[in-house]
Design a protein around this motif. Sequence first.
Motif, PDB file in Angstrom:
ATOM      1  N   LYS A 104      -0.019  10.418 -15.291  1.00  0.00           N
ATOM      2  CA  LYS A 104      -1.531   9.983 -15.529  1.00  0.00           C
ATOM      3  C   LYS A 104      -0.791   8.488 -14.385  1.00  0.00           C
ATOM      4  CE  LYS A 104      -4.233  11.858 -18.662  1.00  0.00           C
ATOM      5  NZ  LYS A 104      -5.355  12.128 -18.587  1.00  0.00           N
ATOM      6  N   ALA A 105      -0.555   8.040 -13.837  1.00  0.00           N
ATOM      7  CA  ALA A 105      -0.006   7.199 -13.300  1.00  0.00           C
ATOM      8  C   ALA A 105       0.123   7.792 -11.845  1.00  0.00           C
ATOM      9  CB  ALA A 105       1.376   6.816 -13.005  1.00  0.00           C
ATOM     10  N   LYS A 111       1.170   0.848  -8.511  1.00  0.00           N
ATOM     11  CA  LYS A 111       1.280  -0.533  -8.251  1.00  0.00           C
ATOM     12  C   LYS A 111       0.358  -1.822  -8.748  1.00  0.00           C
ATOM     13  CE  LYS A 111       1.913   2.289  -3.273  1.00  0.00           C
ATOM     14  NZ  LYS A 111       0.736   1.960  -2.088  1.00  0.00           N
ATOM     15  N   ALA A 112      -0.192  -1.313  -9.325  1.00  0.00           N
ATOM     16  CA  ALA A 112      -0.559  -2.238 -10.405  1.00  0.00           C
ATOM     17  C   ALA A 112       0.173  -3.714 -11.323  1.00  0.00           C
ATOM     18  CB  ALA A 112      -2.294  -2.023 -11.251  1.00  0.00           C
ATOM     19  N   PRO A 113       0.963  -3.118 -12.243  1.00  0.00           N
ATOM     20  CA  PRO A 113       1.446  -4.272 -13.019  1.00  0.00           C
ATOM     21  C   PRO A 113       2.251  -5.141 -12.119  1.00  0.00           C
ATOM     22  CG  PRO A 113       2.209  -1.542 -13.442  1.00  0.00           C
ATOM     23  CD  PRO A 113       1.142  -1.440 -12.376  1.00  0.00           C
ATOM     24  N   PRO A 114       2.892  -4.905 -11.067  1.00  0.00           N
ATOM     25  CA  PRO A 114       3.599  -6.133 -10.675  1.00  0.00           C
ATOM     26  C   PRO A 114       2.182  -6.947 -10.400  1.00  0.00           C
ATOM     27  CG  PRO A 114       4.648  -3.904  -9.440  1.00  0.00           C
ATOM     28  CD  PRO A 114       3.460  -3.605 -10.629  1.00  0.00           C
ATOM     29  N   HIS A 149     -14.411  -9.989 -11.136  1.00  0.00           N
ATOM     30  CA  HIS A 149     -14.273 -12.006 -12.094  1.00  0.00           C
ATOM     31  C   HIS A 149     -13.221 -12.348 -10.320  1.00  0.00           C
ATOM     32  CE1 HIS A 149     -14.369 -15.953 -12.661  1.00  0.00           C
ATOM     33  NE2 HIS A 149     -13.371 -15.694 -12.941  1.00  0.00           N
ATOM     34  N   LYS A 150     -12.064 -11.883 -10.971  1.00  0.00           N
ATOM     35  CA  LYS A 150     -11.007 -12.259 -10.420  1.00  0.00           C
ATOM     36  C   LYS A 150     -10.517 -11.368  -8.803  1.00  0.00           C
ATOM     37  CE  LYS A 150      -8.140 -14.028 -12.783  1.00  0.00           C
ATOM     38  NZ  LYS A 150      -7.625 -16.009 -12.241  1.00  0.00           N
ATOM     39  N   GLY A 151     -11.569 -10.184  -8.770  1.00  0.00           N
ATOM     40  CA  GLY A 151     -11.731 -10.109  -7.075  1.00  0.00           C
ATOM     41  C   GLY A 151     -10.211  -8.586  -6.858  1.00  0.00           C
ATOM     42  N   PRO A 152      -9.615  -8.391  -5.907  1.00  0.00           N
ATOM     43  CA  PRO A 152      -8.679  -7.314  -5.412  1.00  0.00           C
ATOM     44  C   PRO A 152      -7.511  -7.957  -6.116  1.00  0.00           C
ATOM     45  CG  PRO A 152     -10.792  -7.135  -3.720  1.00  0.00           C
ATOM     46  CD  PRO A 152     -11.404  -8.146  -4.720  1.00  0.00           C
ATOM     47  N   VAL A 153      -7.003  -7.526  -6.652  1.00  0.00           N
ATOM     48  CA  VAL A 153      -5.891  -8.392  -6.379  1.00  0.00           C
ATOM     49  C   VAL A 153      -4.209  -7.698  -5.476  1.00  0.00           C
ATOM     50  CG1 VAL A 153      -3.456  -8.302  -7.878  1.00  0.00           C
ATOM     51  CG2 VAL A 153      -5.738  -8.202  -8.695  1.00  0.00           C
ATOM     52  N   LYS A 154      -3.504  -8.765  -5.022  1.00  0.00           N
ATOM     53  CA  LYS A 154      -2.828  -8.929  -3.832  1.00  0.00           C
ATOM     54  C   LYS A 154      -1.576  -8.737  -4.551  1.00  0.00           C
ATOM     55  CE  LYS A 154      -5.391 -11.846  -1.033  1.00  0.00           C
ATOM     56  NZ  LYS A 154      -7.165 -11.209  -0.582  1.00  0.00           N
TER      57      LYS A 154
END
Length: 154
Positions: A104-105, A111-114, A149-154
Motif C-alpha cells: 500500500k506504500a 516520505k510522510a513519516p519523517p 490546519h497544519k498545511g503541507p509538511v516540509k
Amino acid sequence: MRQDDHPADEKQSGRLAIGATPGVKKRQAGTVGLRGVYSVEFKGFNSLDSDGPLVKGAPKKSDVDVANLFTTDTDIEANGRVVLADPKHLIPSQHIVPLIADRKADDTVRKAPPRLGNTLTTADLTELNRQVNKDKKDPEDVANAYARHKGPVK
C-alpha cells in the motif's frame, strides 16, 4: 496525587503504591530505575494493564497513587492527574511509529513519516486523541482536519 507530592520526594518514598504492566516492576525504565536514579521505593506494586481501564481506574479507586500512563492519554488532564517530571531522563522518549503494508506504500506515503515526526507534537496528538476518544469524532475526519490546519509538511 497532589502536584507537590512527587514520588522523588524523600518524604513520599515508601508511602506510595504504583500501578503498571508487570514488566515495569523489573525494568530500568520502571521501578528499578526509579529506585536507582531517584532513590524512590514504593510500598506496593499492582500489576495492571497498559493504558487501559485497569490502570486508569486504579487511582480513582485509590488502589494506587502512581500510575504508568501514556503521555498522550486524555484521561490525565480530564481526571486532574499530574505528569511527573523526569529531570534525570530515566524514561526514554517514545515516538509514534507508523506502519503500513508494503503493497500500500507509494513514494508519497514512504516520505510522510519523517516529515510528520517533525510536525506532530505530544500536545497535538493528545488533542487528536481527545477528539476521537471523548468527542467520538471519526478518526479519518480528525486526521484530515489536522492536515488541513497544519498545511503541507516540509
